[in-house]
Design an enzyme around this catalytic site. Structure first.
Site, PDB file in Angstrom:
ATOM      1  N   ARG A  51      10.318   4.631  -5.136  1.00 41.30           N
ATOM      2  CA  ARG A  51       9.698   3.701  -4.204  1.00 41.30           C
ATOM      3  C   ARG A  51      10.746   2.759  -3.621  1.00 41.30           C
ATOM      4  O   ARG A  51      11.690   2.384  -4.304  1.00 41.30           O
ATOM      5  CB  ARG A  51       8.645   2.871  -4.930  1.00 41.30           C
ATOM      6  CG  ARG A  51       7.583   3.683  -5.633  1.00 41.30           C
ATOM      7  CD  ARG A  51       6.696   2.781  -6.471  1.00 41.30           C
ATOM      8  NE  ARG A  51       5.743   3.542  -7.259  1.00 41.30           N
ATOM      9  CZ  ARG A  51       4.880   2.994  -8.110  1.00 41.30           C
ATOM     10  NH1 ARG A  51       4.879   1.668  -8.277  1.00 41.30           N
ATOM     11  NH2 ARG A  51       4.040   3.750  -8.793  1.00 41.30           N
ATOM     12  N   ASP A  53      10.585  -1.055  -1.635  1.00 38.24           N
ATOM     13  CA  ASP A  53       9.647  -2.147  -1.398  1.00 38.24           C
ATOM     14  C   ASP A  53       9.405  -2.357   0.090  1.00 38.24           C
ATOM     15  O   ASP A  53      10.150  -1.865   0.941  1.00 38.24           O
ATOM     16  CB  ASP A  53      10.206  -3.457  -1.975  1.00 38.24           C
ATOM     17  CG  ASP A  53      10.402  -3.406  -3.475  1.00 38.24           C
ATOM     18  OD1 ASP A  53       9.735  -2.577  -4.134  1.00 38.24           O
ATOM     19  OD2 ASP A  53      11.209  -4.196  -3.990  1.00 38.24           O
ATOM     20  N   TYR A 111      22.736   2.391  -3.502  1.00 41.19           N
ATOM     21  CA  TYR A 111      22.150   1.381  -2.630  1.00 41.19           C
ATOM     22  C   TYR A 111      23.264   0.523  -2.041  1.00 41.19           C
ATOM     23  O   TYR A 111      24.318   0.346  -2.654  1.00 41.19           O
ATOM     24  CB  TYR A 111      21.209   0.453  -3.406  1.00 41.19           C
ATOM     25  CG  TYR A 111      19.861   1.028  -3.755  1.00 41.19           C
ATOM     26  CD1 TYR A 111      18.775   0.862  -2.893  1.00 41.19           C
ATOM     27  CD2 TYR A 111      19.661   1.714  -4.946  1.00 41.19           C
ATOM     28  CE1 TYR A 111      17.525   1.370  -3.217  1.00 41.19           C
ATOM     29  CE2 TYR A 111      18.413   2.228  -5.279  1.00 41.19           C
ATOM     30  CZ  TYR A 111      17.349   2.044  -4.412  1.00 41.19           C
ATOM     31  OH  TYR A 111      16.109   2.547  -4.732  1.00 41.19           O
ATOM     32  N   ARG A 197      17.920  -6.147  -5.910  1.00 36.62           N
ATOM     33  CA  ARG A 197      17.791  -7.430  -5.219  1.00 36.62           C
ATOM     34  C   ARG A 197      18.072  -8.610  -6.158  1.00 36.62           C
ATOM     35  O   ARG A 197      18.619  -9.629  -5.742  1.00 36.62           O
ATOM     36  CB  ARG A 197      16.408  -7.537  -4.588  1.00 36.62           C
ATOM     37  CG  ARG A 197      16.219  -6.548  -3.428  1.00 36.62           C
ATOM     38  CD  ARG A 197      14.762  -6.402  -3.027  1.00 36.62           C
ATOM     39  NE  ARG A 197      14.202  -7.676  -2.574  1.00 36.62           N
ATOM     40  CZ  ARG A 197      12.901  -7.847  -2.326  1.00 36.62           C
ATOM     41  NH1 ARG A 197      12.047  -6.830  -2.516  1.00 36.62           N
ATOM     42  NH2 ARG A 197      12.467  -9.023  -1.910  1.00 36.62           N
TER      43      ARG A 197
END
Length: 246
Positions: A51, A53, A111, A197
């Site tokens: 997933r 966000d 990422y 994050r």
């Protein structure tokens, strides 16, 4: 039955994340499933590598989909793309062995988080960067990143309380900066809810002098979310690559 591996890019600004939801049609997975089903004439399920966000972007998300037979060449990259919104694109399609699953078969992910440290947010990149107008000590950020690299219990770096295991392996955290832009690259086996994050917020606090680099390691040992950094906003985060074993 034939299984296809898809590489997908999307601007997540207007969407409620990857995963389909019953209360909104604004999800990447839901839109892909609808557009592919319109072309096949029967319902399909699209399984993503994981997933993302609401507001998070991807330039290399991977998904798998099972069709009833072999699709014509360019079925996804031409026909399906023709029905997708302009901010979602299937970049590549690949026929793979049955049994391949984008999430279960994944071996690692990459990422990147982008930060704009200029006094004023850039007009053209503001949707894809976190505007953090402070002078950053990149060496302090790299030192903090060193404590976070390797195999650790990252309980302090997730907002999900019911993870079966909070142990993860981060192979590398690379901090680079040029021309008022700072990029943080994360390479690891997998990342938990909000993990990248929160890691980013921690590194930015170290770089701006709000915490010591060593405190990143102290947060690891504490397993306490309150000891880690702030949750960096979604718009600076990109899923760049999903890696699979050969």
């Amino acid at each position: 039955m034939r299984t296809y591996k898809l590489t997908i890019a999307y601007d997540g600004t207007a969407y409620q994340g990857w995963q389909r939801q019953s209360n909104t049609e604004r999800t990447i997975q839901g839109i892909l499933e609808r557009c592919i089903s319109e072309q096949t004439g029967y319902p399909v399920e699209v399984n993503g590598s994981g997933r993302t966000d609401a507001g998070v972007h991807a330039s290399g998300q991977t998904a798998s989909v099972v069709l009833r037979g072999i699709a014509e060449a360019g079925f996804f990259t031409e026909k399906v793309n023709g029905g997708l919104p302009e901010d979602i694109r299937i970049l590549r399609e690949e026929l793979v062995k049955n049994g391949f699953h984008a999430r279960k078969s994944a071996a690692g992910k990459v990422y990147e988080y982008h930060v704009d440290i200029n006094p004023k947010a850039d007009v053209f990149t503001r949707r894809f960067c976190f505007h953090f107008p402070r002078e950053l000590d990149l060496d302090a950020m790299r030192k903090a990143a060193g404590y976070l690299t390797g195999s650790h219990d990252f309980a302090a770096y997730t907002d999900k309380k019911d993870e079966k295991s909070t142990k993860r392996m981060i192979y590398a955290i690379i901090v680079s900066g040029q021309g008022g832009r700072v990029t943080i690259r994360y390479e690891g086996t997998g990342f938990m809810y909000h993990m990248v994050r929160i890691l980013t917020g921690t590194l930015l606090e170290a770089g701006s002098g709000q915490r010591s680099p060593e405190s990143a390691a102290e947060a690891l040992r504490s397993r306490d979310r309150q000891q880690a950094g702030f949750l960096a906003p979604a718009q600076g985060l990109f899923l760049k690559e999903v890696r699979y074993r050969q």
